[in-house]
Design a protein around this motif. Structure first.
Motif, short mmCIF file in Angstrom:
data_model
loop_
_atom_site.label_atom_id
_atom_site.label_comp_id
_atom_site.label_asym_id
_atom_site.label_seq_id
_atom_site.Cartn_x
_atom_site.Cartn_y
_atom_site.Cartn_z
N VAL A 152 42.36 45.66 31.31
CA VAL A 152 41.52 44.53 31.69
C VAL A 152 40.14 45.06 32.06
CG1 VAL A 152 41.20 42.62 33.29
CG2 VAL A 152 43.51 43.22 32.50
N GLU A 153 39.13 44.55 31.43
CA GLU A 153 37.76 45.01 31.67
C GLU A 153 37.39 44.86 33.15
OE1 GLU A 153 33.17 43.73 30.50
OE2 GLU A 153 34.84 43.15 29.18
N GLY A 154 36.92 45.92 33.75
CA GLY A 154 36.46 45.89 35.13
C GLY A 154 37.53 46.12 36.18
N LEU A 155 38.79 46.21 35.77
CA LEU A 155 39.87 46.32 36.74
C LEU A 155 39.78 47.60 37.57
CD1 LEU A 155 42.27 44.50 37.51
CD2 LEU A 155 43.71 45.92 36.06
N ASP A 156 39.29 48.66 36.96
CA ASP A 156 39.19 49.93 37.67
C ASP A 156 37.96 50.01 38.56
OD1 ASP A 156 37.42 49.90 35.57
OD2 ASP A 156 37.75 51.97 34.96
N ARG A 157 37.21 48.91 38.68
CA ARG A 157 36.01 48.94 39.50
C ARG A 157 36.04 47.94 40.66
NH1 ARG A 157 33.92 48.98 34.19
NH2 ARG A 157 33.18 46.81 34.38
N ILE A 158 37.18 47.32 40.92
CA ILE A 158 37.21 46.27 41.95
C ILE A 158 38.12 46.62 43.13
CG2 ILE A 158 36.77 44.46 40.23
CD1 ILE A 158 39.79 43.69 40.67
N ASP A 159 38.57 47.88 43.26
CA ASP A 159 39.55 48.23 44.29
C ASP A 159 40.79 47.37 44.15
OD1 ASP A 159 37.83 50.12 45.48
OD2 ASP A 159 36.82 48.54 46.62
N VAL A 160 41.33 47.38 42.93
CA VAL A 160 42.49 46.56 42.63
C VAL A 160 43.69 47.00 43.46
CG1 VAL A 160 43.20 48.06 40.71
CG2 VAL A 160 43.93 45.67 40.74
N VAL A 238 41.51 39.04 31.13
CA VAL A 238 40.73 39.84 30.18
C VAL A 238 39.53 40.51 30.84
CG1 VAL A 238 41.43 38.47 28.18
CG2 VAL A 238 39.39 37.81 29.47
N ARG A 239 39.11 39.98 31.99
CA ARG A 239 37.92 40.55 32.64
C ARG A 239 37.96 40.21 34.12
NH1 ARG A 239 34.88 37.66 30.25
NH2 ARG A 239 34.85 38.88 28.31
N VAL A 240 37.59 41.18 34.97
CA VAL A 240 37.49 40.92 36.41
C VAL A 240 36.20 41.52 36.93
CG1 VAL A 240 40.00 40.89 36.74
CG2 VAL A 240 38.74 43.02 37.04
N ALA A 241 35.69 40.93 38.00
CA ALA A 241 34.48 41.45 38.64
C ALA A 241 34.49 41.03 40.10
CB ALA A 241 33.22 40.92 37.95
N ARG A 242 34.02 41.93 40.99
CA ARG A 242 33.96 41.63 42.42
C ARG A 242 32.50 41.49 42.84
NH1 ARG A 242 37.59 42.19 46.70
NH2 ARG A 242 39.00 43.57 45.53
N ASP A 243 32.18 40.40 43.52
CA ASP A 243 30.83 40.18 44.02
C ASP A 243 30.55 41.14 45.16
OD1 ASP A 243 28.88 38.76 46.04
OD2 ASP A 243 28.56 37.77 44.09
N ARG A 247 32.48 39.80 48.28
CA ARG A 247 33.71 40.53 47.97
C ARG A 247 34.72 39.66 47.22
NH1 ARG A 247 33.06 45.20 47.23
NH2 ARG A 247 35.22 45.77 47.74
N THR A 248 34.33 38.48 46.80
CA THR A 248 35.19 37.61 46.00
C THR A 248 35.34 38.19 44.60
OG1 THR A 248 34.55 35.64 47.23
CG2 THR A 248 35.45 35.30 45.02
N VAL A 249 36.53 38.08 44.05
CA VAL A 249 36.81 38.57 42.70
C VAL A 249 36.94 37.38 41.76
CG1 VAL A 249 38.38 39.89 41.23
CG2 VAL A 249 38.05 40.56 43.61
N SER A 250 36.28 37.46 40.62
CA SER A 250 36.47 36.46 39.56
C SER A 250 37.36 37.07 38.49
CB SER A 250 35.13 36.03 38.97
OG SER A 250 34.48 37.12 38.37
N VAL A 251 38.35 36.30 38.06
CA VAL A 251 39.30 36.75 37.04
C VAL A 251 39.17 35.83 35.84
CG1 VAL A 251 41.71 37.23 36.49
CG2 VAL A 251 40.86 37.61 38.83
N SER A 252 38.71 36.35 34.73
CA SER A 252 38.60 35.57 33.50
C SER A 252 39.85 35.77 32.67
CB SER A 252 37.36 36.00 32.70
OG SER A 252 36.18 35.84 33.45
N THR A 253 40.41 34.69 32.14
CA THR A 253 41.64 34.77 31.37
C THR A 253 41.39 34.45 29.91
OG1 THR A 253 42.23 32.46 31.75
CG2 THR A 253 42.91 34.06 33.42
N ASP A 254 42.40 34.73 29.08
CA ASP A 254 42.23 34.54 27.64
C ASP A 254 42.33 33.08 27.22
OD1 ASP A 254 44.92 34.23 28.06
OD2 ASP A 254 45.56 35.80 26.66
N ASP A 255 42.58 32.16 28.15
CA ASP A 255 42.55 30.74 27.81
C ASP A 255 41.25 30.08 28.28
OD1 ASP A 255 42.89 30.58 30.53
OD2 ASP A 255 44.61 29.23 30.47
N GLY A 256 40.29 30.92 28.70
CA GLY A 256 38.98 30.41 29.08
C GLY A 256 38.83 30.04 30.54
N THR A 257 39.88 30.22 31.33
CA THR A 257 39.82 29.89 32.75
C THR A 257 39.22 31.04 33.55
OG1 THR A 257 41.80 28.53 32.52
CG2 THR A 257 41.19 29.18 34.75
#
Length: 474
Positions: A152-160, A238-243, A247-257
């Protein structure tokens, strides 16, 4: 160079049991541990996860009976639940476990152990110095596994979160997204939802607990939904990012959510901790699982000196099976040290055969699910003549007395050619405590007609065994 009869690399449950067994047989043993004696199970897996799960289960059990339901109205106290967990884990303090090793006559060397050739282990200590060890009889690798991350893009950069963070976190996340549908995903979704987190589970496939009987995953999905967990099947992150600010994380999924959350738990699988074990020094590939025979001897290594016990050999990744293997391994090493052949088969104490045919496992969700042996699908794929029997546990008098809203299912897989139970799956309250009966039946190869004489007490939930036999017929 310090010399011992047995060198054990990894001080988790498997390593502790191997070393203890060796010492009891009159051999000297040393445990090499890079982190904490007691291993993953004691501090970041089985123990803390069950400590987190039990309060919610206890509250649910009290509320399942008229008369106590009215008395239990408050929610769980997260601070007290986390404090109770910390009492069990000591927050990673392994002093007690280290003292146990000393009391058992087992030496302890702290540091990262690597093979340095046949029967040799180099230990790199915290200060960078190296201590060389030599084994007269055996080296046993008990290094376990570590969590893998999905692509998942960005997963290794958000302190998962992995299972480690999920079981040791100091605060309840307001919103948690779980990636995965296996045991860790289901248990941690249950635990954190019980503590007040709003939980969403993303499952790539169409069912939870792949590899189990379908009824197990279906019951766990129902239970999670009843708790208020949102389960989204057929959906992948498919993609995650932390503000950086919130510190909120957005998680983008393959159905567009796009889901907003406070933490993301990746629970999609594990890999062996063998990448930095010095396997190349004895001609073995780094990073792979270590296949073994029933004495836990590494089959790809020449001679009878290298063993692998527990999750690292990929036979049955469960603490209780690791300790079972460890007892067999220690007995085999002792036999060979005495000049006697440790021949597998024949139900010898050094032959770990149960982890091929009778592996009990339990998932402490609500409801609990537990299984042992083969699923119906696995039994058919093995070429057995299969008959299955199912019975609703809620129709048993003892279950109705246990909880007003008891819901559970029992399923047996029977090898008709031999008249033997080869698999069992249970769902419902106390499933984890009930499964051992099936384990004994399978390991003991007790014929179905003989099980009629194992009479369950009335009125207990175990009476389901009588109902299963009645459904099967004489």
């Amino acid at each position: 160079m310090d010399t011992y009869d047995v060198i054990v690399v990894g001080g988790g449950p498997a390593g502790e049991v191997v070393a203890e067994g060796a010492v009891r047989s009159g051999l000297s043993a040393v445990v090499v541990e890079a982190e904490a004696v007691g291993g993953e199970c004691s501090y970041r897996a089985c123990v803390p996860s069950k400590a987190l799960l039990r309060p919610g289960a206890a509250r649910a059990a009290a509320r399942s009976v008229e008369g106590t339901r009215q008395a239990v109205t408050a929610a769980l106290d997260p601070a007290r639940v986390l404090a109770r967990r910390d009492r069990f884990t000591g927050r990673g303090d392994d002093t007690g476990q280290a003292d146990w090793l000393e009391g058992a006559g087992i030496a302890l060397v702290r540091g990262h152990g690597r093979l340095a050739g046949e029967r040799r282990v180099d230990v790199t200590r915290a200060d960078g110095t190296v201590r060389a060890l030599r084994a007269r009889r055996a080296v046993v690798l008990c290094t376990g596994t570590e969590a893998t991350l999905p692509p998942v893009e960005g997963l290794d950069r958000i302190d998962v979160w992995t299972s480690r963070e999920a079981t040791t976190a100091d605060a309840v996340p307001e919103r948690l997204v779980v990636i995965g549908g296996g045991v860790v995903a289901c248990e941690m979704a249950t635990a954190w939802r019980s503590l007040g987190s709003r939980v969403t589970v993303l499952v790539r496939g169409q069912a939870l607990l792949g590899g189990w009987e379908p009824c197990a995953g279906e019951e766990v999905a129902r239970g999670l939904s009843d708790l208020g967990v949102s389960i989204r099947f057929g959906v992948s992150a498919v993609r995650v990012a932390r503000d950086a600010d919130t510190r909120t994380v957005s998680v983008s999924t393959d159905d567009g959510t796009v889901l907003d959350c406070d933490e993301v738990l990746a629970a999609v699988g594990r890999r062996p901790r063998t990448a930095d074990l010095g396997l190349a020094s004895v001609g073995l590939p780094a990073g792979d699982w270590l296949p073994v025979d029933d004495t836990c001897r590494v089959t790809a290594a020449e001679g009878e000196w290298l063993y692998a016990v527990g999750d690292v050999n990929h036979r049955a990744s469960l603490t209780h099976m690791a300790k079972y293997q460890a007892r067999a391994c220690a007995a085999a090493i002792a036999e060979r040290a005495a000049g006697r052949p440790a021949v597998t088969g024949g139900h010898q104490p050094w032959s770990a055969e149960a982890d091929r045919v009778a592996v009990p496992q339990a998932v402490f969700t609500r409801p609990e699910v537990a299984s042992v042996g083969l699923t119906e699908r696995a039994a058919r794929e093995a070429g057995l003549t299969v008959r299955t029997v199912e019975y609703r546990i809620d129709d048993v008098a003892g279950a109705a007395l246990h909880a007003d809203d008891y819901r559970g299912l029992a399923k047996l897989v029977v090898d008709e050619a031999r008249g033997l139970v080869v698999g069992c799956t249970l769902t419902g309250p106390m499933a984890s405590e009930l499964i051992h009966t099936a384990t004994v039946a399978i390991v003991g190869e007790v014929p179905m007609e003989r099980l009629w004489h194992a009479v369950p007490a009335f009125p207990t939930v175990s009476e389901v065994w009588l109902r299963l036999l009645e459904a099967y017929g004489r």
